[in-house]
Design a protein around this motif. Structure first.
Motif, PDB file in Angstrom:
ATOM      1  N   SER A  67      -4.392   2.784  -8.590  1.00 19.88           N
ATOM      2  CA  SER A  67      -5.084   1.997  -7.572  1.00 19.88           C
ATOM      3  C   SER A  67      -5.052   0.545  -8.020  1.00 19.88           C
ATOM      4  O   SER A  67      -4.956   0.246  -9.215  1.00 19.88           O
ATOM      5  CB  SER A  67      -6.527   2.475  -7.376  1.00 19.88           C
ATOM      6  OG  SER A  67      -7.165   1.723  -6.369  1.00 19.88           O
ATOM      7  N   LEU A  82      -5.363   2.526   6.406  1.00 24.52           N
ATOM      8  CA  LEU A  82      -6.371   1.557   6.840  1.00 24.52           C
ATOM      9  C   LEU A  82      -5.720   0.181   6.971  1.00 24.52           C
ATOM     10  O   LEU A  82      -4.854  -0.191   6.178  1.00 24.52           O
ATOM     11  CB  LEU A  82      -7.527   1.511   5.841  1.00 24.52           C
ATOM     12  CG  LEU A  82      -8.297   2.829   5.680  1.00 24.52           C
ATOM     13  CD1 LEU A  82      -9.313   2.707   4.561  1.00 24.52           C
ATOM     14  CD2 LEU A  82      -8.987   3.221   6.981  1.00 24.52           C
ATOM     15  N   ILE A 126       1.149   4.298  -2.870  1.00 22.13           N
ATOM     16  CA  ILE A 126       1.026   5.724  -2.513  1.00 22.13           C
ATOM     17  C   ILE A 126       2.232   6.500  -3.027  1.00 22.13           C
ATOM     18  O   ILE A 126       2.092   7.616  -3.556  1.00 22.13           O
ATOM     19  CB  ILE A 126       0.871   5.868  -0.989  1.00 22.13           C
ATOM     20  CG1 ILE A 126      -0.481   5.301  -0.547  1.00 22.13           C
ATOM     21  CG2 ILE A 126       0.992   7.326  -0.568  1.00 22.13           C
ATOM     22  CD1 ILE A 126      -0.670   5.260   0.944  1.00 22.13           C
ATOM     23  N   PRO A 170      -9.129  -2.350   2.271  1.00 23.27           N
ATOM     24  CA  PRO A 170      -9.361  -1.397   1.177  1.00 23.27           C
ATOM     25  C   PRO A 170      -8.422  -1.659   0.013  1.00 23.27           C
ATOM     26  O   PRO A 170      -7.379  -2.300   0.177  1.00 23.27           O
ATOM     27  CB  PRO A 170      -9.075  -0.049   1.833  1.00 23.27           C
ATOM     28  CG  PRO A 170      -8.075  -0.371   2.898  1.00 23.27           C
ATOM     29  CD  PRO A 170      -8.456  -1.724   3.435  1.00 23.27           C
ATOM     30  N   THR A 183      -6.054  -3.824  -6.619  1.00 23.49           N
ATOM     31  CA  THR A 183      -6.491  -4.793  -5.629  1.00 23.49           C
ATOM     32  C   THR A 183      -5.510  -5.961  -5.639  1.00 23.49           C
ATOM     33  O   THR A 183      -4.828  -6.199  -6.648  1.00 23.49           O
ATOM     34  CB  THR A 183      -7.901  -5.313  -5.931  1.00 23.49           C
ATOM     35  OG1 THR A 183      -7.894  -6.017  -7.181  1.00 23.49           O
ATOM     36  CG2 THR A 183      -8.900  -4.157  -6.020  1.00 23.49           C
ATOM     37  N   GLY A 218      -9.010  -5.298  -1.049  1.00 20.44           N
ATOM     38  CA  GLY A 218     -10.092  -4.991  -1.971  1.00 20.44           C
ATOM     39  C   GLY A 218     -10.340  -6.034  -3.035  1.00 20.44           C
ATOM     40  O   GLY A 218     -11.042  -5.771  -4.011  1.00 20.44           O
ATOM     41  N   GLU A 276      -5.157   8.278 -11.420  1.00 20.76           N
ATOM     42  CA  GLU A 276      -4.621   7.878 -10.129  1.00 20.76           C
ATOM     43  C   GLU A 276      -4.436   6.369 -10.081  1.00 20.76           C
ATOM     44  O   GLU A 276      -5.275   5.602 -10.530  1.00 20.76           O
ATOM     45  CB  GLU A 276      -5.565   8.334  -9.013  1.00 20.76           C
ATOM     46  CG  GLU A 276      -5.024   8.057  -7.617  1.00 20.76           C
ATOM     47  CD  GLU A 276      -5.903   8.667  -6.547  1.00 20.76           C
ATOM     48  OE1 GLU A 276      -5.933   8.135  -5.431  1.00 20.76           O
ATOM     49  OE2 GLU A 276      -6.573   9.675  -6.849  1.00 20.76           O
ATOM     50  N   ASP A 289       0.835  -1.200   0.000  1.00 25.16           N
ATOM     51  CA  ASP A 289       0.000   0.000   0.000  1.00 25.16           C
ATOM     52  C   ASP A 289       0.870   1.251   0.000  1.00 25.16           C
ATOM     53  O   ASP A 289       0.600   2.227  -0.715  1.00 25.16           O
ATOM     54  CB  ASP A 289      -0.922  -0.024   1.215  1.00 25.16           C
ATOM     55  CG  ASP A 289      -1.965   1.081   1.176  1.00 25.16           C
ATOM     56  OD1 ASP A 289      -2.536   1.323   0.106  1.00 25.16           O
ATOM     57  OD2 ASP A 289      -2.205   1.711   2.215  1.00 25.16           O
ATOM     58  N   GLY A 302      -3.542   1.925  -2.215  1.00 23.67           N
ATOM     59  CA  GLY A 302      -3.424   3.323  -2.605  1.00 23.67           C
ATOM     60  C   GLY A 302      -4.215   4.275  -1.751  1.00 23.67           C
ATOM     61  O   GLY A 302      -4.044   5.495  -1.871  1.00 23.67           O
ATOM     62  N   LEU A 303      -5.069   3.773  -0.854  1.00 20.61           N
ATOM     63  CA  LEU A 303      -5.847   4.663   0.020  1.00 20.61           C
ATOM     64  C   LEU A 303      -5.039   5.084   1.236  1.00 20.61           C
ATOM     65  O   LEU A 303      -5.094   6.223   1.680  1.00 20.61           O
ATOM     66  CB  LEU A 303      -7.148   3.982   0.447  1.00 20.61           C
ATOM     67  CG  LEU A 303      -8.138   3.663  -0.679  1.00 20.61           C
ATOM     68  CD1 LEU A 303      -9.405   3.042  -0.103  1.00 20.61           C
ATOM     69  CD2 LEU A 303      -8.484   4.925  -1.462  1.00 20.61           C
ATOM     70  N   GLN A 350       1.846   7.012  -6.677  1.00 23.91           N
ATOM     71  CA  GLN A 350       0.874   8.074  -6.951  1.00 23.91           C
ATOM     72  C   GLN A 350       1.530   9.443  -6.874  1.00 23.91           C
ATOM     73  O   GLN A 350       1.265  10.323  -7.702  1.00 23.91           O
ATOM     74  CB  GLN A 350      -0.279   7.989  -5.955  1.00 23.91           C
ATOM     75  CG  GLN A 350      -1.201   6.795  -6.146  1.00 23.91           C
ATOM     76  CD  GLN A 350      -2.245   6.696  -5.054  1.00 23.91           C
ATOM     77  OE1 GLN A 350      -2.171   7.398  -4.046  1.00 23.91           O
ATOM     78  NE2 GLN A 350      -3.221   5.823  -5.232  1.00 23.91           N
TER      79      GLN A 350
END
Length: 730
Positions: free
Chosen positions: A458, A517, A444, A510, A460, A479, A456, A440, A513-514, A447
C-alpha cells in the motif's frame, strides 16, 4: 572403669581429647584419597581441616557429656564447608559422601580404641552397639543441618543467577547497535562476574554479508572493555585488531564453540592475553588469576569471543559461574547478531533507496527546487518515502511525493517500482487523477504478484503538475497529506513581510492499492514566486505532538522561511524533527516562476488547407523576432506537418503555439482525441513520412490529451550561442 557402656564411652572420649589432632589427620587423609576432586578449590581445602577438627571435638564432647539429640548442633566450620560446596556448584551428593566418610572414619577409630582399652569382650560388644546407634543418630542430625545450609546457599546462588540473567535481558540489546550491545555485555560482566571483561568480534562478522572472507588467520577487533569498580582502569584498546595463534586456547574456543576455564599464575600470563607490547605491563599489574573464555555464537556461526578475568584477590571461577557467563554471552551473541543483521539490512536498504531517488533534480525554468531525504533513526528501518521532479511537455513540470507503507528492503524496492511507474505514466502526459488511477492499478497488480506471507503493498502519493504559462497547478492525492502553498507578499515594498501559508482543501482519494475508488484533480492559480512544499507524514507526525500542532508550526516556519530553498529545507528539518526521527522523511520545496508572455506565441487557425503556408510564415516571423533563424527550416517543416495533420484528421478549433524556454516547443492542438502514430511508409506510398521526419529532426515529440482534445508537441534544443542571443532580444 564401670561396665556401663555410656560411662565407658564418656571415659573413652575424655581420654581421646588430647589426641584429637591425630584423629583429624587420619580422617583427613582418608578424605583426600577418596574425594580428591573436592579439594581443588582453595577455599574448600582451607576450611576442611577446621570443619573436621570442630566436628571431632563436638562428637567427643557429645559422648563425654551424654548429650541428647536435641542439643546437637553442627559446628560452624562444617556449615561453612557445606556453603562453600554449594558456592562452587559441587553436587549435594558429594556433601553427603563427605559427611558419611567423616563419621565412618571416626566411628572406625572409636571402635579400634574401644577394642584396645576395654577389659572384656562383653564391654566391647555393648559399647560397639551403643556407639553405632549414637553415631548414626548424630550423623543424621548434623547431616540434616548441613544439607539445610547447603540448600539455602544453593538457592541464594540460583536466585542471584536468575537476577543476573534477568538483568541481562534488560541491559543487553537495548539498541540495534553492535558496539553498544557488546559494551552492555562487558559492563554487566564487570558488575557481577569479573574484574575485567573484554569482547572481541571477528572482522568477518562485522563485514557485509556476501563479501569474500579474508585469507590467512582470522582477525578480531576489540569492540568493548569494562572493569569492575575496585579494579584499576586499564588503557582502552577498543578498536584494535589482532589475531590469536592457531594453537592457543582462544583459537580453540572460537573453532569449537566450547568455553574454557583457565587458572593463571602471576609468572605465567599467556602471551596471547596481551594485544600488544604496551598492553602487557598493564595486564601484569592487574594480576590475572582466573579466566573464562566464552565463545559468542549465534545461529550456528561464530561471531567472536568474550573474556572474563579475575584478579589475584578474587576467588577463581567455578562451574556455576561458567554456566552464568555462557548464559549472558549467549543472550548477547543473539543480540549482536540481530544488530549486525539489522545494520547490514539497513545499510543495504538505504543504499538501494538512495540509488532509486533522484541524485540531482533537473534544472527547470518553471520551478526552482530543493529536496531532502532523511531515513528514520528507529528500529523500523528504512522506509519507502520518495520524491521526484519530472519535466513535461509545454514547459510544464510534475512534482511528486509518495510513501510506501512499511519499512526495510521490501519497502525500498517497492518504492523504486512505483517511482518508475510514475515517471512512465508521466511521459504519457496524463492528468493527475488519471495518473493516480493507473498507478492504483499498478499497486494492485504488485499485490497479486506478492507471496501470501508478505505484507500487503500500500502507498500514498501526491502528484502535482505546474504550468508556468497559465500559472495553474493541478493536483491529485491518493491518501497523502496536502501540500503547503506559500504565496509571496502582495507588494514588493516589504520583502521581509511574512508570506501567506495555506494548506488547500484538496479532494483526498484513497491510498493506492484499494482499487475501484475515484481520484479527483484540483486546480490552484499561483502567483509568481509561490512555493509548493510537498512532504511525507514523517515530517509532521510525532508521538510528542498532534498533527494540528505540527502543521501550525510548519505554517509559522514557512511564513518566515529564508529566501534560499536549501536553507528552508534545513530549517524545517531541524525545527520539526528530533535527532532520531521515528519515520522516514521526504521533503520537496518548489518555487514557481511564470513564463514571460513574450516567450509564448499563439495563433488560432481555421480548418483550411490554405492556412498551412500562413502558419509557416507566422512561425518564421516569430523565430526571427526571437533571434532563432537557424531553427527556421526545421520549425517550418514541423509546423507544416502538424498543422496539415490537424486539418486533415482533427477537428476545429485548431491552434498553433510556440514556446521559447530552454528548448523551443511547437504545439498544435485540435478538438479530436485521435492521436497520430509513426508508421513505416512503403516504397510507392505518397504519404506517411511526415511524422517520421518530425521525429528525426526534433529532440522529443509526443501527444497529450486534455478535456478539449489533444495536443501534438515537439521540442528542439537551442544551441548555447543562439540561446544567449534570444535571451538578449527577449
Amino acid at each position: 572403669m564401670g561396665t556401663d557402656a555410656h560411662v565407658f564411652l564418656s571415659d573413652l572420649a575424655r581420654g581421646l581429647e588430647p589426641r584429637a589432632d591425630q584423629l583429624v589427620d587420619v580422617v583427613l587423609q582418608h578424605l583426600l584419597s577418596e574425594l580428591p576432586e573436592v579439594w581443588k578449590y582453595e577455599d574448600i581445602a582451607a576450611v576442611a581441616p577446621v570443619a573436621l577438627s570442630q566436628h571431632i571435638a563436638a562428637i567427643l564432647d557429645f559422648l563425654e557429656r551424654g548429650l541428647g539429640m536435641t542439643e546437637v548442633r553442627t559446628p560452624p566450620a562444617a556449615i561453612e564447608f557445606a556453603c562453600r560446596l554449594a558456592e562452587h556448584g559441587v553436587p549435594i551428593s558429594e556433601l553427603l559422601r563427605v559427611h558419611r566418610l567423616v563419621h565412618a572414619g571416626l566411628l572406625d577409630q572409636l571402635n579400634k580404641e574401644t577394642a584396645r582399652v576395654a577389659g572384656s569382650q562383653e564391654l566391647v560388644n555393648a559399647t560397639t552397639l551403643t556407639l553405632s546407634a549414637m553415631a548414626f543418630d548424630y550423623a543424621d542430625r548434623t547431616a540434616e543441618q548441613a544439607v539445610a545450609a547447603y540448600q539455602r546457599e544453593r538457592d541464594r546462588r540460583l536466585q542471584r543467577r536468575l537476577i543476573v540473567i534477568n538483568e541481562a535481558g534488560t541491559r543487553i540489546g537495548t539498541t540495534l547497535d553492535t558496539a553498544r550491545t557488546a559494551q552492555e555485555l562487558a559492563d554487566l560482566g564487570a558488575d557481577h562476574l569479573a574484574d575485567l571483561v573484554t569482547v572481541d568480534l571477528l572482522s568477518s562478522a562485522l563485514q557485509d554479508e556476501g563479501t569474500y572472507p579474508e585469507t590467512g588467520p582470522e582477525t578480531l577487533r576489540r569492540i568493548a572493555q569494562a572493569v569492575s569498580d575496585d579494579c584499576p582502569d586499564l588503557a582502552a584498546v577498543t578498536g584494535r585488531t589482532h589475531t590469536y595463534p592457531e594453537d592457543s586456547e582462544p583459537a580453540r574456543v572460537l573453532a569449537t564453540g566450547q568455553p574454557s576455564r583457565l587458572r593463571i599464575s602471576a609468572d605465567d600470563v599467556p602471551p596471547w592475553l596481551a594485544m600488544s607490547a604496551d598492553h602487557e605491563p598493564a595486564l601484569r599489574a592487574l594480576g590475572p588469576r582466573s579466566m573464562l573464555l566464552v565463545p559468542l555464537w549465534a545461529r550456528g556461526s561464530p561471531l567472536g569471543l568474550a573474556q572474563f578475568i579475575r584478579r589475584q584477590t578474587a576467588e577463581p571461577f567455578d562451574d556455576d559461574e561458567l554456566l552464568l557467563a555462557q548464559e549472558i554471552a549467549s543472550r548477547a551473541a543473539v543480540n549482536i547478531d540481530n544488530a549486525r543483521r539489522y545494520t547490514q539490512e539497513r545499510s543495504t536498504a538505504l543504499t538501494l533507496q538512495r540509488s532509486l531517488l533522484p541524485h540531482h533534480l533537473p534544472d527547470e525554468s518553471a520551478v526552482e527546487t530543493a529536496s531532502r531525504y532523511l531515513p528514520s533513526g528507529s528500529r523500523a528501518g528504512v522506509g519507502g518515502d520518495w520524491f521526484d521532479v519530472i519535466p513535461l511537455s509545454g514547459a510544464r513540470v510534475a512534482l511528486v511525493v509518495g510513501d510506501v507503507i512499511g519499512h526495510g528492503l521490501h519497502a525500498a524496492a517497492t518504492m523504486g517500482r512505483l517511482r518508475t511507474a510514475v515517471r512512465t505514466l508521466a511521459d504519457i502526459d496524463l492528468t493527475p487523477d488519471e495518473l493516480l488511477t493507473h498507478l492504483d492499478d499498478v499497486v494492485i497488480r504488485l499485490q497479486r504478484e506478492e507471496e501470501r506471507d508478505t505484507d500487503e503493498i500500500s502507498a500514498t502519493c501526491l502528484y502535482a503538475v505546474y504550468d508556468p504559462i497559465s500559472r495553474i497547478c493541478s493536483l491529485a492525492s491518493a491518501g497523502h497529506l496536502p501540500p503547503a502553498v506559500v504565496t509571496p507578499p502582495t507588494t514588493d515594498d516589504d520583502a521581509s513581510a511574512p508570506r501567506a501559508v495555506d494548506f488547500p482543501e484538496l479532494p483526498v482519494g484513497p491510498p493506492l492499492g484499494l482499487g475501484g475508488l475515484p481520484f479527483e484533480t484540483a486546480q490552484l492559480e499561483l502567483p509568481p514566486g509561490s512555493r509548493l512544499v510537498l512532504y511525507t507524514d514523517g515530517l509532521v507526525q510525532s508521538r510528542s505532538r498532534d498533527l494540528e500542532t505540527a502543521l501550525a508550526l510548519l505554517r509559522d516556519l514557512l511564513a518566515r522561511a529564508p529566501a534560499s530553498l536549501e536553507e528552508t529545507c534545513d530549517q524545517l528539518l531541524s525545527a520539526l524533527l528530533p535527532s532520531r526521527p521515528a519515520d522516514d522523511v521526504a521533503l520537496l520545496v518548489a518555487q514557481t516562476t511564470a513564463l514571460d508572455a513574450d516567450h509564448v506565441a499563439t495563433w488560432d487557425l481555421p480548418r483550411d488547407p490554405a492556412v498551412v503556408s500562413k502558419a509557416r510564415a507566422h512561425a518564421s516571423d516569430q523565430l526571427a523576432a526571437w533571434g532563432l533563424e537557424a531553427l527556421d527550416f526545421t520549425t517550418e517543416l514541423v509546423v507544416s506537418e502538424l498543422v496539415t495533420n490537424a486539418i486533415r484528421y482533427g477537428k476545429s478549433p485548431i491552434q498553433l503555439r510556440l514556446i521559447l524556454q530552454s528548448a523551443l516547443t511547437c504545439e498544435v492542438s485540435d478538438a479530436s482525441s485521435t492521436a497520430p502514430h509513426l508508421r513505416r511508409a512503403r516504397v510507392f506510398d505518397e504519404g506517411g513520412r511526415g511524422l517520421l521526419l518530425v521525429a528525426q529532426l526534433t529532440e522529443h515529440w509526443g501527444t497529450r490529451h486534455n478535456h478539449e482534445g489533444k495536443v501534438i508537441w515537439t521540442e528542439q534544443l537551442i544551441p548555447a550561442s543562439l540561446a544567449e542571443e534570444s535571451s538578449a532580444l527577449a
